[in-house]
Design a protein around this motif. Structure first.
Motif, PDB file in Angstrom:
ATOM      1  N   SER A  81      -9.686   4.994   3.688  1.00  0.00           N
ATOM      2  CA  SER A  81      -8.632   5.742   3.004  1.00  0.00           C
ATOM      3  C   SER A  81      -9.197   6.521   1.828  1.00  0.00           C
ATOM      4  O   SER A  81     -10.180   6.125   1.202  1.00  0.00           O
ATOM      5  CB  SER A  81      -7.541   4.801   2.501  1.00  0.00           C
ATOM      6  N   ALA A 139      -6.884   2.814   8.402  1.00  0.00           N
ATOM      7  CA  ALA A 139      -7.525   2.470   7.138  1.00  0.00           C
ATOM      8  C   ALA A 139      -6.782   1.337   6.434  1.00  0.00           C
ATOM      9  O   ALA A 139      -7.397   0.440   5.847  1.00  0.00           O
ATOM     10  CB  ALA A 139      -7.587   3.701   6.237  1.00  0.00           C
ATOM     11  N   ILE A 140      -5.453   1.367   6.504  1.00  0.00           N
ATOM     12  CA  ILE A 140      -4.654   0.301   5.894  1.00  0.00           C
ATOM     13  C   ILE A 140      -4.915  -1.031   6.584  1.00  0.00           C
ATOM     14  O   ILE A 140      -5.090  -2.067   5.932  1.00  0.00           O
ATOM     15  CB  ILE A 140      -3.154   0.654   5.949  1.00  0.00           C
ATOM     16  N   LYS A 186       0.865  -1.181   0.000  1.00  0.00           N
ATOM     17  CA  LYS A 186       0.000   0.000   0.000  1.00  0.00           C
ATOM     18  C   LYS A 186       0.905   1.235   0.000  1.00  0.00           C
ATOM     19  O   LYS A 186       1.775   1.353   0.855  1.00  0.00           O
ATOM     20  CB  LYS A 186      -0.902   0.016   1.233  1.00  0.00           C
ATOM     21  N   ASN A 217      -8.229  -2.299   5.543  1.00  0.00           N
ATOM     22  CA  ASN A 217      -8.171  -2.776   4.168  1.00  0.00           C
ATOM     23  C   ASN A 217      -7.479  -4.122   4.080  1.00  0.00           C
ATOM     24  O   ASN A 217      -7.932  -5.023   3.358  1.00  0.00           O
ATOM     25  CB  ASN A 217      -7.432  -1.754   3.308  1.00  0.00           C
ATOM     26  N   VAL A 220      -4.592   7.050   8.624  1.00  0.00           N
ATOM     27  CA  VAL A 220      -4.120   6.313   7.459  1.00  0.00           C
ATOM     28  C   VAL A 220      -3.783   4.868   7.818  1.00  0.00           C
ATOM     29  O   VAL A 220      -4.178   3.927   7.116  1.00  0.00           O
ATOM     30  CB  VAL A 220      -2.891   7.012   6.841  1.00  0.00           C
ATOM     31  N   VAL A 258       1.554   5.229   0.378  1.00  0.00           N
ATOM     32  CA  VAL A 258       1.062   6.484   0.939  1.00  0.00           C
ATOM     33  C   VAL A 258       2.014   7.601   0.515  1.00  0.00           C
ATOM     34  O   VAL A 258       3.216   7.532   0.788  1.00  0.00           O
ATOM     35  CB  VAL A 258       0.981   6.428   2.488  1.00  0.00           C
ATOM     36  N   ASP A 310      -3.317   6.570  -0.069  1.00  0.00           N
ATOM     37  CA  ASP A 310      -3.682   7.797   0.641  1.00  0.00           C
ATOM     38  C   ASP A 310      -2.508   8.760   0.557  1.00  0.00           C
ATOM     39  O   ASP A 310      -1.513   8.469  -0.101  1.00  0.00           O
ATOM     40  CB  ASP A 310      -4.005   7.493   2.110  1.00  0.00           C
TER      41      ASP A 310
END
Length: 240
Positions: free
Chosen positions: A167, A118-119, A78, A122, A115, A80, A101
């Protein structure tokens, strides 16, 4: 354990982010850092981190170039984006298309918490928690409803993502999948359709109409209107 990689050519940003991650109540460790994009790409291919934080501006490869390269070398990472205010538009563009994000410098603990949460959510969904799918369906339904009710106000993808604890990257993707257009284009279409109705009222000036539908800048409103309709608001008014 969440493995994190940080790519930034400013040492104080890297050190500050590492300290903030240590303060959070999550099981995360920094597996590597780099001050240029080329080194970052090589090490990300080796470490396969769960999360990559990358600056927009770096020597070797820029953050956006690294963003495009990561799916080839570590597809599950992921990404960022880290950016300053001067690079804000690039960060937004990255989120709309690829990144998970973004964080603005200086990085704040509450934003990093948002953040990372949210990760984690996810990642939980991707490991097979199918019960999350109906929840995501409800989220997107609520988001679309809120957009339709408040599109003439100061509504943003950032505020919606924070409100629904998701996110920006994922929310942007959900909106585009659901509506077949991105967030900003959808807001623009709603505002322009409403402005076309208001243009039938000769008692309202175009400046007043622009402000009613959510544009404080008359010239920006005219630009958006022309992009959507092909003609200016004044010409549209004359045509009706």
């Amino acid at each position: 354990m969440i493995n994190v990689y940080i790519a930034d050519d400013e040492v104080w940003i890297t050190l500050g982010l590492k300290k903030l991650l240590e303060k959070l109540d999550i099981d995360a460790r920094v597996v590597g850092t780099a001050n240029n994009g080329l080194t970052a790409k090589e090490e990300i291919a080796f470490f396969k981190p769960d999360v990559v934080f990358t600056d927009i501006r770096m020597p070797g490869l820029t953050g956006l170039e690294l963003l495009r390269a990561i799916p080839e070398v570590s597809p599950d990472s992921k990404v960022v984006i880290i950016s300053g205010y001067a690079e804000f538009s690039y960060a937004q563009e990255a989120v709309q298309h690829h990144a998970f994000d973004y964080l603005l410098k200086p990085i704040k603990e509450e934003e990093l918490t948002r953040v990372m949460s949210a990760i984690i959510n996810n990642m939980g969904a991707e490991t097979g928690d199918e019960s999350r799918e109906p929840a995501y369906d409800r989220v997107i339904d609520n988001v679309i409803t809120e957009i339709r009710e408040h599109y003439m106000e100061d509504i943003s993808l950032t505020s919606l993502a924070a409100k629904y604890n998701i996110s920006m990257g994922h929310l942007s993707k959900m909106i585009k999948e659901h509506l077949k257009v991105n967030f900003s284009d959808y807001i623009a279409s709603l505002r322009i359709q409403r402005s076309k109705e208001l243009l039938r009222d000769d008692s309202l000036s175009i400046q007043e109409i622009a402000e009613i539908v959510g544009y404080n800048d008359y010239f920006y409103f005219t630009k958006v209107f022309k992009k959507v309709e092909g003609i200016s608001p004044s010409k549209y008014r004359k045509s009706i």
